[in-house]
Design an enzyme around this catalytic site. Structure first.
Site, PDB file in Angstrom:
ATOM      1  N   LYS A   1       0.855  -1.211  -0.407  1.00  0.00           N
ATOM      2  CA  LYS A   1      -0.085  -0.411  -0.288  1.00  0.00           C
ATOM      3  C   LYS A   1       0.807   1.418  -0.540  1.00  0.00           C
ATOM      4  O   LYS A   1       1.560   1.248   1.011  1.00  0.00           O
ATOM      5  CB  LYS A   1      -0.869  -0.127   1.412  1.00  0.00           C
ATOM      6  CG  LYS A   1      -1.688   1.609   1.203  1.00  0.00           C
ATOM      7  CD  LYS A   1      -2.764   1.170   2.873  1.00  0.00           C
ATOM      8  CE  LYS A   1      -3.598   2.120   2.655  1.00  0.00           C
ATOM      9  NZ  LYS A   1      -4.827   2.476   2.963  1.00  0.00           N
TER      10      LYS A   1
ATOM     11  N   LYS B   1      -2.279  -1.572  -3.985  1.00  0.00           N
ATOM     12  CA  LYS B   1      -2.722  -0.489  -3.872  1.00  0.00           C
ATOM     13  C   LYS B   1      -1.753   0.479  -3.511  1.00  0.00           C
ATOM     14  O   LYS B   1      -0.939   0.949  -2.853  1.00  0.00           O
ATOM     15  CB  LYS B   1      -4.085  -0.931  -2.355  1.00  0.00           C
ATOM     16  CG  LYS B   1      -4.597   1.293  -2.609  1.00  0.00           C
ATOM     17  CD  LYS B   1      -5.529   0.873  -0.894  1.00  0.00           C
ATOM     18  CE  LYS B   1      -6.221   2.143  -0.902  1.00  0.00           C
ATOM     19  NZ  LYS B   1      -6.610   2.404   0.263  1.00  0.00           N
TER      20      LYS B   1
ATOM     21  N   ARG C   1     -10.820   9.983   1.663  1.00  0.00           N
ATOM     22  CA  ARG C   1     -10.766  10.441   2.794  1.00  0.00           C
ATOM     23  C   ARG C   1     -11.505  11.353   3.009  1.00  0.00           C
ATOM     24  O   ARG C   1     -12.009  11.700   4.230  1.00  0.00           O
ATOM     25  CB  ARG C   1      -9.286  11.062   2.605  1.00  0.00           C
ATOM     26  CG  ARG C   1      -8.072  10.010   2.920  1.00  0.00           C
ATOM     27  CD  ARG C   1      -6.445  10.650   2.937  1.00  0.00           C
ATOM     28  NE  ARG C   1      -5.854   9.488   2.940  1.00  0.00           N
ATOM     29  CZ  ARG C   1      -4.344   9.363   2.698  1.00  0.00           C
ATOM     30  NH1 ARG C   1      -4.232  10.807   2.816  1.00  0.00           N
ATOM     31  NH2 ARG C   1      -3.504   7.933   2.703  1.00  0.00           N
TER      32      ARG C   1
END
Length: 330
Positions: free
Chosen positions: A200, A253, A210
């Protein structure tokens, strides 16, 4: 003198039937995991401004959305909660509250749709008053790795009790896969899988996510635990550790800017490889399509195909429902 080519690859492209017959990579609805946002309240359906077509759902409405996706053949979901600020603290205690929004959501989805697979997120940031994926030292601001494992283990156990099929630690703390595996096994959840976010990256593509959850860090950034976007070999080190610690699946990711990492990991493991086509990647396609700069549907399908072609066995994508509709049309 002209030279007539003897090798003509175009012969395999001359009709749609032949193109379909020799196609190397295929997308199906079984490849998709649908990330879905849940919020408090009743009858809530609030579009995320930076993610056109993506909504925060109250629990009653999320059941309807899951049902609509199941009708299209999408049966894997990754729910994420928008937690009220007053419930957040530095130790993310709300994450293990069986009466809290997230665990109630997991239980209710499984009650209505026992056949679906729920992949639950293990990271502190949605519940943390600091907005980080681990425990923050109050004096130094350091993210405390080993103290965070205690919290993550309890979070994972609570999710398993609520009905999670796959635990997905996205925090990037060292040793968390082994820790969570031990906690689950000691509590009779050896059947619950772990899909580790193996690589990630500290990416700029997470902004809309977010926004959707209100989970941005209050101070600092996540670069001491998320990976440097410049690094490739480090992903293989993380892969070896996750394999040794008991991961059942591994995750890359983001996806679109890290297709080389997906391929690198695919070539170096026998475990299933998943990839997260993240919020910023989704938002770029949607923004360009809304402005008429690209064909949104074709671009969406090309993006998803590229991720599959790179080596992903499954794709977490906000396009899941829309892509399933395209695939159904044929």
């Amino acid at each position: 003198m002209s030279i007539i080519p003897t090798h003509r690859p175009r012969r395999n492209r001359k009709s749609e039937v032949i193109r379909n017959m020799v196609q190397e990579t295929n997308l199906t609805v079984h490849d998709f995991i649908y990330p879905i946002f849940v919020t408090e309240g009743q009858n809530q359906l609030v579009e995320v401004k930076s993610m056109p077509g993506i909504f925060r759902y109250s629990l009653d409405r999320i059941i309807d959305e899951v049902g609509a996706c199941v009708e299209l053949g999408v049966k894997s979901f990754a729910p994420f909660p928008q937690i009220n600020d007053e419930l957040k603290d530095r130790l993310a205690r709300e994450s293990a509250n069986p009466d809290g929004l997230y665990l109630r959501t997991v239980s209710e989805i499984k009650r209505h749709f026992p056949e679906v697979v729920l992949m639950t997120d293990v990271a502190m940031d949605p519940y943390s008053s600091d907005g980080h994926d681990g425990v923050v030292d109050a004096e130094s601001g350091e993210i405390l790795n080993d103290a965070s494992l205690e919290v993550l283990g309890q979070m994972a156990l609570a999710q398993a009790r609520a009905g999670a099929d796959v635990i997905a630690p996205s925090d990037m703390m060292d040793g968390r896969v082994a820790w969570i595996r031990d906690v689950l096994d000691r509590n009779a959840f050896s059947h619950v899988s772990i899909m580790s976010y193996t690589a990630k990256y500290a990416s700029a593509f997470y902004g809309p996510f977010r926004d959707a959850l209100g989970s941005a860090p209050k101070k600092g950034d996540k670069k001491t635990y998320q990976m440097n976007p410049a690094n490739r070999r480090e992903a293989l080190r993380e892969l070896r550790l996750d394999e040794a610690e008991g991961a059942d699946m591994v995750m890359i990711k983001p996806a679109l800017s890290y297709l080389d990492i997906i391929r690198e990991v695919r070539d170096n493991t026998t475990l299933p490889v998943t990839a997260y086509n993240v919020s910023g990647e989704y938002a770029m396609v949607k923004a360009a399509a809304l402005n008429g700069w690209v064909d949104g549907e074709r671009t969406m399908m090309e993006v998803l195909m590229s991720i599959k072609r790179a080596g992903a066995d499954a794709i977490l994508t906000y396009f899941a429902k829309e892509a399933a509709q395209v695939l159904r049309r044929g």
